[in-house]
Design a protein around this motif. Structure first.
Motif, PDB file in Angstrom:
ATOM      1  N   LEU A 126      45.807 -25.860  -5.513  1.00 25.07           N
ATOM      2  CA  LEU A 126      47.004 -25.557  -6.296  1.00 25.07           C
ATOM      3  C   LEU A 126      46.777 -25.893  -7.772  1.00 25.07           C
ATOM      4  CD1 LEU A 126      49.978 -24.714  -6.465  1.00 25.07           C
ATOM      5  CD2 LEU A 126      50.603 -27.069  -5.876  1.00 25.07           C
ATOM      6  N   ALA A 127      46.215 -27.072  -8.022  1.00 24.50           N
ATOM      7  CA  ALA A 127      45.980 -27.483  -9.414  1.00 24.50           C
ATOM      8  C   ALA A 127      44.993 -26.531 -10.093  1.00 24.50           C
ATOM      9  CB  ALA A 127      45.456 -28.916  -9.446  1.00 24.50           C
ATOM     10  N   MET A 128      43.932 -26.140  -9.374  1.00 22.52           N
ATOM     11  CA  MET A 128      42.945 -25.215  -9.965  1.00 22.52           C
ATOM     12  C   MET A 128      43.591 -23.851 -10.212  1.00 22.52           C
ATOM     13  SD  MET A 128      39.302 -26.067  -8.063  1.00 22.52           S
ATOM     14  CE  MET A 128      39.831 -25.940  -6.363  1.00 22.52           C
ATOM     15  N   TYR A 129      44.437 -23.416  -9.264  1.00 24.04           N
ATOM     16  CA  TYR A 129      45.129 -22.129  -9.450  1.00 24.04           C
ATOM     17  C   TYR A 129      45.965 -22.174 -10.732  1.00 24.04           C
ATOM     18  CZ  TYR A 129      48.355 -18.287  -9.115  1.00 24.04           C
ATOM     19  OH  TYR A 129      49.090 -17.163  -9.424  1.00 24.04           O
ATOM     20  N   ARG A 130      46.701 -23.271 -10.892  1.00 21.14           N
ATOM     21  CA  ARG A 130      47.589 -23.369 -12.069  1.00 21.14           C
ATOM     22  C   ARG A 130      46.792 -23.391 -13.370  1.00 21.14           C
ATOM     23  NH1 ARG A 130      51.970 -27.434  -9.393  1.00 21.14           N
ATOM     24  NH2 ARG A 130      53.314 -25.803  -8.537  1.00 21.14           N
ATOM     25  N   THR A 131      45.687 -24.129 -13.376  1.00 25.23           N
ATOM     26  CA  THR A 131      44.874 -24.204 -14.593  1.00 25.23           C
ATOM     27  C   THR A 131      44.309 -22.823 -14.954  1.00 25.23           C
ATOM     28  OG1 THR A 131      44.285 -26.466 -14.052  1.00 25.23           O
ATOM     29  CG2 THR A 131      42.863 -25.364 -15.635  1.00 25.23           C
TER      30      THR A 131
ATOM     31  N   ALA B 134      33.294 -24.154   1.779  1.00 23.54           N
ATOM     32  CA  ALA B 134      34.102 -23.191   1.006  1.00 23.54           C
ATOM     33  C   ALA B 134      34.755 -23.879  -0.185  1.00 23.54           C
ATOM     34  CB  ALA B 134      35.160 -22.569   1.910  1.00 23.54           C
ATOM     35  N   LYS B 135      35.246 -25.082   0.029  1.00 28.61           N
ATOM     36  CA  LYS B 135      35.936 -25.815  -1.039  1.00 28.61           C
ATOM     37  C   LYS B 135      34.941 -26.187  -2.154  1.00 28.61           C
ATOM     38  CE  LYS B 135      39.151 -28.883  -2.699  1.00 28.61           C
ATOM     39  NZ  LYS B 135      39.704 -30.062  -2.074  1.00 28.61           N
ATOM     40  N   ARG B 136      33.763 -26.637  -1.759  1.00 26.63           N
ATOM     41  CA  ARG B 136      32.771 -27.042  -2.758  1.00 26.63           C
ATOM     42  C   ARG B 136      32.416 -25.867  -3.673  1.00 26.63           C
ATOM     43  NH1 ARG B 136      26.644 -28.508  -1.961  1.00 26.63           N
ATOM     44  NH2 ARG B 136      26.211 -29.420  -3.999  1.00 26.63           N
ATOM     45  N   ALA B 137      32.272 -24.694  -3.093  1.00 25.62           N
ATOM     46  CA  ALA B 137      31.937 -23.517  -3.901  1.00 25.62           C
ATOM     47  C   ALA B 137      33.066 -23.192  -4.883  1.00 25.62           C
ATOM     48  CB  ALA B 137      31.663 -22.325  -2.989  1.00 25.62           C
ATOM     49  N   LEU B 138      34.303 -23.267  -4.406  1.00 24.87           N
ATOM     50  CA  LEU B 138      35.466 -23.008  -5.282  1.00 24.87           C
ATOM     51  C   LEU B 138      35.475 -23.969  -6.464  1.00 24.87           C
ATOM     52  CD1 LEU B 138      38.702 -22.681  -3.050  1.00 24.87           C
ATOM     53  CD2 LEU B 138      37.821 -20.979  -4.627  1.00 24.87           C
ATOM     54  N   VAL B 139      35.281 -25.253  -6.151  1.00 26.21           N
ATOM     55  CA  VAL B 139      35.351 -26.290  -7.186  1.00 26.21           C
ATOM     56  C   VAL B 139      34.184 -26.149  -8.165  1.00 26.21           C
ATOM     57  CG1 VAL B 139      35.242 -28.794  -7.576  1.00 26.21           C
ATOM     58  CG2 VAL B 139      36.615 -27.891  -5.691  1.00 26.21           C
TER      59      VAL B 139
ATOM     60  N   GLY C 192      44.267 -21.371  -0.724  1.00 31.75           N
ATOM     61  CA  GLY C 192      43.839 -22.688  -0.236  1.00 31.75           C
ATOM     62  C   GLY C 192      45.024 -23.638  -0.172  1.00 31.75           C
ATOM     63  N   TRP C 193      45.920 -23.463  -1.119  1.00 25.63           N
ATOM     64  CA  TRP C 193      47.158 -24.244  -1.116  1.00 25.63           C
ATOM     65  C   TRP C 193      48.129 -23.702  -0.064  1.00 25.63           C
ATOM     66  CZ3 TRP C 193      50.301 -28.053  -1.579  1.00 25.63           C
ATOM     67  CH2 TRP C 193      51.680 -27.846  -1.748  1.00 25.63           C
ATOM     68  N   ASP C 194      48.344 -22.405  -0.089  1.00 27.86           N
ATOM     69  CA  ASP C 194      49.336 -21.781   0.785  1.00 27.86           C
ATOM     70  C   ASP C 194      49.007 -22.009   2.265  1.00 27.86           C
ATOM     71  OD1 ASP C 194      51.157 -20.174   2.071  1.00 27.86           O
ATOM     72  OD2 ASP C 194      50.482 -18.296   1.214  1.00 27.86           O
ATOM     73  N   LEU C 195      47.770 -21.728   2.657  1.00 27.76           N
ATOM     74  CA  LEU C 195      47.436 -21.815   4.081  1.00 27.76           C
ATOM     75  C   LEU C 195      47.063 -23.226   4.520  1.00 27.76           C
ATOM     76  CD1 LEU C 195      47.039 -20.132   6.713  1.00 27.76           C
ATOM     77  CD2 LEU C 195      44.603 -20.058   6.151  1.00 27.76           C
TER      78      LEU C 195
ATOM     79  N   ALA D  21      53.392 -13.416  -8.605  1.00 28.61           N
ATOM     80  CA  ALA D  21      54.718 -13.682  -8.037  1.00 28.61           C
ATOM     81  C   ALA D  21      54.639 -14.785  -6.993  1.00 28.61           C
ATOM     82  CB  ALA D  21      55.286 -12.401  -7.442  1.00 28.61           C
ATOM     83  N   GLN D  22      53.629 -14.722  -6.135  1.00 32.51           N
ATOM     84  CA  GLN D  22      53.465 -15.779  -5.123  1.00 32.51           C
ATOM     85  C   GLN D  22      53.276 -17.139  -5.782  1.00 32.51           C
ATOM     86  OE1 GLN D  22      50.025 -13.808  -3.041  1.00 32.51           O
ATOM     87  NE2 GLN D  22      51.110 -14.465  -1.211  1.00 32.51           N
ATOM     88  N   GLY D  23      52.513 -17.146  -6.882  1.00 29.80           N
ATOM     89  CA  GLY D  23      52.166 -18.411  -7.536  1.00 29.80           C
ATOM     90  C   GLY D  23      53.224 -18.933  -8.487  1.00 29.80           C
ATOM     91  N   GLY D  24      54.393 -18.286  -8.569  1.00 32.86           N
ATOM     92  CA  GLY D  24      55.478 -18.829  -9.387  1.00 32.86           C
ATOM     93  C   GLY D  24      55.668 -18.171 -10.735  1.00 32.86           C
ATOM     94  N   ASN D  25      55.039 -17.008 -10.964  1.00 29.91           N
ATOM     95  CA  ASN D  25      55.264 -16.257 -12.210  1.00 29.91           C
ATOM     96  C   ASN D  25      55.767 -14.851 -11.878  1.00 29.91           C
ATOM     97  OD1 ASN D  25      52.633 -18.133 -12.885  1.00 29.91           O
ATOM     98  ND2 ASN D  25      54.023 -17.946 -14.622  1.00 29.91           N
TER      99      ASN D  25
END
Ligand code: DMJ
Length: 451
Positions: A257-262, A198-203, A247-250, A308-312
């Motif tokens: 987290l870094a990919m979400y922010r970017t 799952a992670k490889r596909a996300l990346v 992926g960060w939260d759970l 909102a969850q992600g800080g905005n």
């Protein structure tokens, strides 16, 4: 069938500030769930989906074979509501009947979020090892779709028995909506293969973002070549962004987290569309940021809650309030609107949960009453217009009066909005609201408390 005729009518909107009214709303939601479950039990037991007008049934995600989709989607909702006999009945059906060794093709994405996720959340609720074993068996049948691609992006469809693959042209949501379910399974089984795939596909998808940081919405899973130019926060990209955060939260994965922010920074730079006091997120060219159209898909209304969850939270609130205005206009949301004037571009309603999902997420964060009011309105309008003889139904046209229903009830209805409605009004001891983690399909993978 015309909605409203024969359906239970709501005479007043209960003010949600008042504790008694909240309790009444929670009880009402629970009793609707029990009523719909009894109809399913009587008319479509073990089938994938009941047809709520005729009492017939239809299969999904397999074409001609049933896997009990509805009961699997419903389980953790039943458990949270304390409908324990119903929950047990469902688990017994799974143990006696559920078999994934079927020569038929399923959507890898839908099967994971609904069936793998549903089995895992039921396992989280009651601890029964058979549920975990069934989830593992199913995930094992999906895994070859990831491994067949040199870049780790799954085909859209796989045959559950033979592993035959179809649909190399895929999209962000069907590439990146796996990590909470697969990560949970990896932890529970002590086997990292699921999480890693799952992670490889996300990346892999993330690495293909354009110079301005946006993803297009169609890609070849074997070559990594983009097949479209459209960047959207709606379908078919929506839950890709949700699962970066999750992926960060759970799982506490910092790369996620870094990919979400970017990704979020790029979206907030290139996609906001302000009209008067409204805030939309436009569909734009992924390399230039140039606006492509003015259509807003209802599925995108989850996004304010994610922001909102992600800080905005401020931007997220503005977007969710914009969708709440659409709800005020139509009662039940149409599938898509024009951002210029909120005119319905697609007049159907597929019993969607996204606005209730977003409002629930805002409420978990800031506890404001306005979110409960949005959820109450969502529930009451659904009860008024979507309730049919044997359950809740899609609408063919949200602008007709009375509304016209269609003979279909999606599995996610049992897993998503009924759960959000109940949780926001009930304050149940079965859930630790601070720890609660809900997947894109509303499956609870963290935060249930056994009595
Ligand atoms: C659900 O199956 C999930 O929320 C998915 O991510 C997209 N939307 C549907 C419900 O509308």
């Amino acid at each position: 069938m015309l909605a409203g005729a024969g359906a239970a009518t709501i005479t007043a909107k209960a003010p949600v500030r008042n504790k008694h009214n909240r309790r009444a709303l929670a009880e009402d939601v629970r009793s609707e769930m029990r009523w719909a479950w009894r109809n399913y039990r009587e008319h479509a037991w073990g089938k994938d989906q009941i047809r709520p007008i005729s009492g017939g049934n239809e299969s999904f995600p397999l074409k001609n074979h049933h896997l009990g989709l509805t009961l699997i989607e419903a389980l953790d909702t039943l458990w949270i509501m304390g409908l324990d006999d119903e929950f047990r009945d469902g688990v017994e059906w799974i143990k006696a009947n559920l078999d994934f060794d079927v020569d038929g093709e399923v959507s890898v994405f839908e099967t994971s979020i609904r069936l793998v996720g549903g089995l895992l959340s039921a396992h989280h609720a009651c601890g029964d090892p058979v549920l975990l074993a069934k989830a593992k068996d199913l995930a094992d049948r999906l895994l070859p779709s990831f491994n067949a691609s040199p870049i780790g992006i799954p085909h859209r469809f796989i045959n559950l028995k033979t592993g035959a693959l179809r649909g190399p042209e895929t999209n962000p949501a069907e590439t990146g909506t796996f990590i909470p379910e697969f990560g949970f399974l990896s932890r529970a089984r002590g086997d990292d293969r699921y999480r890693a795939a799952a992670k490889r596909a996300l990346v892999s998808m993330f690495e293909r973002r354009s110079k301005i940081g946006l993803l297009a919405d169609s890609i070849d899973c074997m070559t990594g070549e983009w097949k479209s130019r459209r960047a959207t926060i709606g379908p078919p990209s929506d839950s890709y962004y949700e699962y970066l955060w999750d992926g960060w939260d759970l799982l506490g994965d910092r790369d996620c987290l870094a990919m979400y922010r970017t990704c979020t920074a790029a979206i907030l730079k290139h996609q906001p569309l302000r009209r008067g006091g409204d805030l939309w997120f436009g569909n734009v060219d992924f390399e230039t940021g140039k606006p492509l159209d003015t259509e807003q898909d209802e599925l995108g209304s989850f996004y304010g809650g994610l922001l909102a969850q992600g800080g905005n939270p401020a931007v997220g609130r503005a977007h969710t309030r914009t969708w709440a205005k659409v709800q005020k206009r139509y009662g039940v949301l149409p599938e898509s609107v024009d951002s210029r004037d909120m005119a319905a571009l697609s007049k159907t309603n597929d019993l969607r949960p996204e606005l209730a999902d977003a409002a629930f997420n805002h409420w978990l964060i800031d506890g404001r009453e306005e979110w409960r009011e949005i959820v109450r309105d969502h529930y009451l309008a659904m009860k008024r217009w979507n309730r049919a003889r044997y359950g809740y139904a899609d609408l063919a046209d949200v602008t007709s009066n009375p509304r016209i229903q269609s003979d279909h009830c999606p599995g996610y209805w049992w897993s998503e909005q009924m759960k959000y409605y109940y949780l926001i009004f009930a304050n149940t001891p079965r859930v630790d609201y601070r720890k609660l983690y809900l997947s894109t399909e509303g499956n609870v993978l963290r935060g249930l408390r056994r009595p």
